[in-house]
Design an enzyme around this catalytic site. Structure first.
Site, PDB file in Angstrom:
ATOM      1  N   HIS A   1       0.865  -1.396   0.056  1.00 37.56           N
ATOM      2  CA  HIS A   1      -0.089  -0.039   0.161  1.00 37.56           C
ATOM      3  C   HIS A   1       0.726   1.074  -0.113  1.00 37.56           C
ATOM      4  O   HIS A   1       0.417   2.238  -0.506  1.00 37.56           O
ATOM      5  CB  HIS A   1      -1.026   0.066   1.194  1.00 37.56           C
ATOM      6  CG  HIS A   1      -1.885  -0.968   0.996  1.00 37.56           C
ATOM      7  ND1 HIS A   1      -3.288  -0.614   1.262  1.00 37.56           N
ATOM      8  CD2 HIS A   1      -2.019  -2.194   0.401  1.00 37.56           C
ATOM      9  CE1 HIS A   1      -4.182  -1.715   1.105  1.00 37.56           C
ATOM     10  NE2 HIS A   1      -3.568  -2.694   0.638  1.00 37.56           N
TER      11      HIS A   1
ATOM     12  N   SER B   1       5.034   7.128   2.680  1.00 37.65           N
ATOM     13  CA  SER B   1       3.769   7.762   2.833  1.00 37.65           C
ATOM     14  C   SER B   1       2.915   7.281   3.569  1.00 37.65           C
ATOM     15  O   SER B   1       2.060   8.055   4.302  1.00 37.65           O
ATOM     16  CB  SER B   1       3.475   8.626   1.513  1.00 37.65           C
ATOM     17  OG  SER B   1       2.965   7.535   0.686  1.00 37.65           O
TER      18      SER B   1
ATOM     19  N   THR C   1      -4.730 -22.734   4.263  1.00 37.08           N
ATOM     20  CA  THR C   1      -3.441 -22.400   4.844  1.00 37.08           C
ATOM     21  C   THR C   1      -3.446 -21.035   4.983  1.00 37.08           C
ATOM     22  O   THR C   1      -2.543 -20.257   4.336  1.00 37.08           O
ATOM     23  CB  THR C   1      -2.292 -22.640   4.162  1.00 37.08           C
ATOM     24  OG1 THR C   1      -2.429 -22.274   2.792  1.00 37.08           O
ATOM     25  CG2 THR C   1      -2.278 -24.292   4.272  1.00 37.08           C
TER      26      THR C   1
END
Length: 270
Positions: A11, A21, A193
């Protein structure tokens, strides 16, 4: 925290490039990225980054950037979860601003179709093959709190509206995710999993068991079907391609030279 630290790096890089940022708190001059739609109430790991930064500042003041911390922590998290390793390029500097609007517009959404996904990654200089490889980390990361799980609001439309979903999976998910309300109810992105870095994500797609609409778009008669099938059968191929794609993603628009700064506190500018 492995999945959460990996997700922070994703992200971060998709908004303004890999510049740290995503870690900045709001200020009087800008609204940070933490409360943007893809991040609000789902990103975590900030305290871990703070602890790493504190130790680094004690050892070598203003040498290692917060952006580089995210890149290395992502690699080490993947290794800790049983995934591949790679050489992390270093030398990124930290931004002095963040972009709430870009976080809302540039981070791929769970309702994206294949064309949207290809475009979102292409806009960051990443090929379709990189997109499919990077998507494989969804079994431990994307849209998840805690890691490996997704909020009801991100897959509600899929289990009630999509036809390319395993009927028993849809029925099971509807029991915990009603057609309205209970937005924060959780389901595993990979029920087999959910806290391991492996190829179960791709094997699930072959059986129409992708939890998010954007997941199943990778295998449904489109251009990426063969790559998904390849990864489902060959974990070594997936691991190698994922590592290469992570190096490429970690190189998106870094600040270098005299651009930006080396923050002493990752949550605020110097």
């Amino acid at each position: 925290m492995g999945a959460s630290l990996l997700r922070l790096h994703f992200h971060d890089c998709f908004v303004q490039g890999c510049d740290g940022s995503v870690l900045l708190d709001d200020t009087s001059s800008f609204t940070g990225e933490k409360t943007a739609g893809p991040n609000n109430n789902s990103l975590r790991g900030f305290d871990v980054v703070d602890a790493i930064k504190s130790k680094l500042e004690s050892a070598c003041n203003q040498v290692v950037s917060c952006a580089d911390i995210l890149a290395v922590a992502a690699r080490d998290s993947v290794v800790a979860l049983g995934g591949p390793s790679w050489t992390v390029q270093l030398g990124r500097r930290d931004s002095t601003t963040a972009s709430f609007s870009s976080a809302n517009s540039d981070i791929p959404r769970p309702d994206f179709n294949l064309t949207d996904l290809i475009s979102a990654f292409s806009n960051k200089g990443l090929a379709t093959t990189d997109m499919v490889a990077l998507s494989g980390s969804s079994n431990v990361t994307c849209f998840s709190v805690p890691p490996g799980q997704a909020r009801c609001t991100t897959f509600r439309a899929r289990i009630y509206n999509d036809t390319d979903i395993d009927s028993s999976l849809a029925a099971s998910l509807r029991s915990s995710c009603p057609s309205s309300g209970d937005d924060d109810s959780l389901a595993p992105l990979d029920a087999s999993t959910p806290t391991a870095f492996d190829t179960c994500y791709y094997r699930n797609l072959l059986s129409n068991k992708g939890l998010l609409h954007s997941d199943q778009q990778l295998h449904g008669g489109g251009s990426t079907d063969s790559q998904v099938s390849s990864y489902a059968a060959n974990s070594a191929k997936f691991f190698g391609d994922f590592a290469s794609a992570m190096v490429k993603m970690g190189s998106i628009s870094p600040l270098t030279g005299s651009s930006g700064e080396i923050r002493t506190n990752c949550r605020k500018t110097n």
